[in-house]
Design a protein around this motif. Structure first.
Motif, mmCIF file in Angstrom:
data_model
loop_
_atom_site.group_PDB
_atom_site.id
_atom_site.type_symbol
_atom_site.label_atom_id
_atom_site.label_comp_id
_atom_site.label_asym_id
_atom_site.label_seq_id
_atom_site.Cartn_x
_atom_site.Cartn_y
_atom_site.Cartn_z
ATOM 1 N N GLY A 67 62.237 25.905 48.687
ATOM 2 C CA GLY A 67 60.651 25.736 48.801
ATOM 3 C C GLY A 67 59.779 26.233 50.435
ATOM 4 N N LEU A 68 60.748 25.492 51.233
ATOM 5 C CA LEU A 68 60.254 25.700 52.717
ATOM 6 C C LEU A 68 61.100 26.710 53.414
ATOM 7 C CD1 LEU A 68 61.232 22.394 54.764
ATOM 8 C CD2 LEU A 68 58.818 23.444 54.106
ATOM 9 N N ALA A 74 57.712 34.513 52.603
ATOM 10 C CA ALA A 74 57.994 34.733 50.782
ATOM 11 C C ALA A 74 57.776 35.793 50.376
ATOM 12 C CB ALA A 74 57.163 36.567 51.966
ATOM 13 N N ILE A 75 58.574 34.268 50.172
ATOM 14 C CA ILE A 75 59.812 34.862 48.479
ATOM 15 C C ILE A 75 59.171 33.963 47.461
ATOM 16 C CG2 ILE A 75 61.987 34.232 47.389
ATOM 17 C CD1 ILE A 75 63.775 34.367 50.150
ATOM 18 N N PRO A 76 59.239 34.505 46.373
ATOM 19 C CA PRO A 76 58.454 34.446 45.108
ATOM 20 C C PRO A 76 58.333 32.230 44.942
ATOM 21 C CG PRO A 76 58.582 36.219 44.856
ATOM 22 C CD PRO A 76 59.228 35.793 46.081
ATOM 23 N N MET A 77 58.015 32.181 45.068
ATOM 24 C CA MET A 77 58.177 30.321 44.082
ATOM 25 C C MET A 77 59.108 30.707 43.077
ATOM 26 S SD MET A 77 57.747 27.479 41.821
ATOM 27 C CE MET A 77 56.245 27.751 41.237
ATOM 28 N N MET A 78 58.506 31.404 41.688
ATOM 29 C CA MET A 78 58.687 31.856 40.830
ATOM 30 C C MET A 78 60.323 31.770 40.364
ATOM 31 S SD MET A 78 58.128 29.122 37.546
ATOM 32 C CE MET A 78 58.927 29.959 36.733
ATOM 33 N N ILE A 123 55.476 25.847 48.895
ATOM 34 C CA ILE A 123 54.590 27.136 49.376
ATOM 35 C C ILE A 123 53.341 26.999 49.251
ATOM 36 C CG2 ILE A 123 54.853 29.542 48.420
ATOM 37 C CD1 ILE A 123 57.913 28.552 46.850
ATOM 38 N N GLY A 124 52.282 26.686 49.080
ATOM 39 C CA GLY A 124 51.178 26.376 49.189
ATOM 40 C C GLY A 124 50.377 25.830 50.877
#
Length: 130
Positions: A67-68, A74-78, A123-124
């Motif tokens: 996640g970090l 800037a890689i999407p989470m999903m 990510i948020g």
């Protein structure tokens, strides 16, 4: 009604009485052995649970690092394709090892949901100053 001493005086009756007299202690010994085996198996299970929980903790820690990395680059989470790969691998493992594929798929759905929750929080969150 006969007394225990009368049973002991007559041949086969004496043998039956002797078996009955030994049976309770024999039953007790079997019960005690069964309890020791059960406790040993429970101890083994407790050790396996500790390993499982520690492995799960390590997995979630790794997911936090992912996640970090996603946040910092800037890689999407999903990543739906990745989720499918992980779930399919779990189902294949289940089938190869005589386990229930629906059970492992459901287990991984829970694990993946927690992973997504953690990654979403990471990510948020704003990136730490370097």
């Amino acid at each position: 009604m006969t007394t225990p001493s009368q049973h002991l005086q007559g041949g086969e009756d004496a043998s039956a009485a002797a078996r009955e007299a030994v049976s309770p202690s024999s039953s007790f010994a079997q019960s005690t052995a069964a309890e020791r085996i059960l406790q040993s198996l429970r101890d083994e299970l407790d050790g396996l649970d500790r390993t499982l929980l520690e492995t799960l903790r390590q997995r979630l820690d790794c997911c936090c690092r992912i996640g970090l990395h996603k946040r910092d680059h800037a890689i999407p989470m999903m990543q739906p394709h990745r989720i499918g790969v992980v779930q399919e691998r779990a189902a294949e493992f289940a089938a190869e090892h005589g386990m229930s594929p629906p059970f492992l798929r459901a287990l991984y759905e829970l694990i993946i949901a927690e992973t997504c929750r953690l990654e979403d929080e990471i990510i948020g969150a704003p990136a730490a100053a370097a």
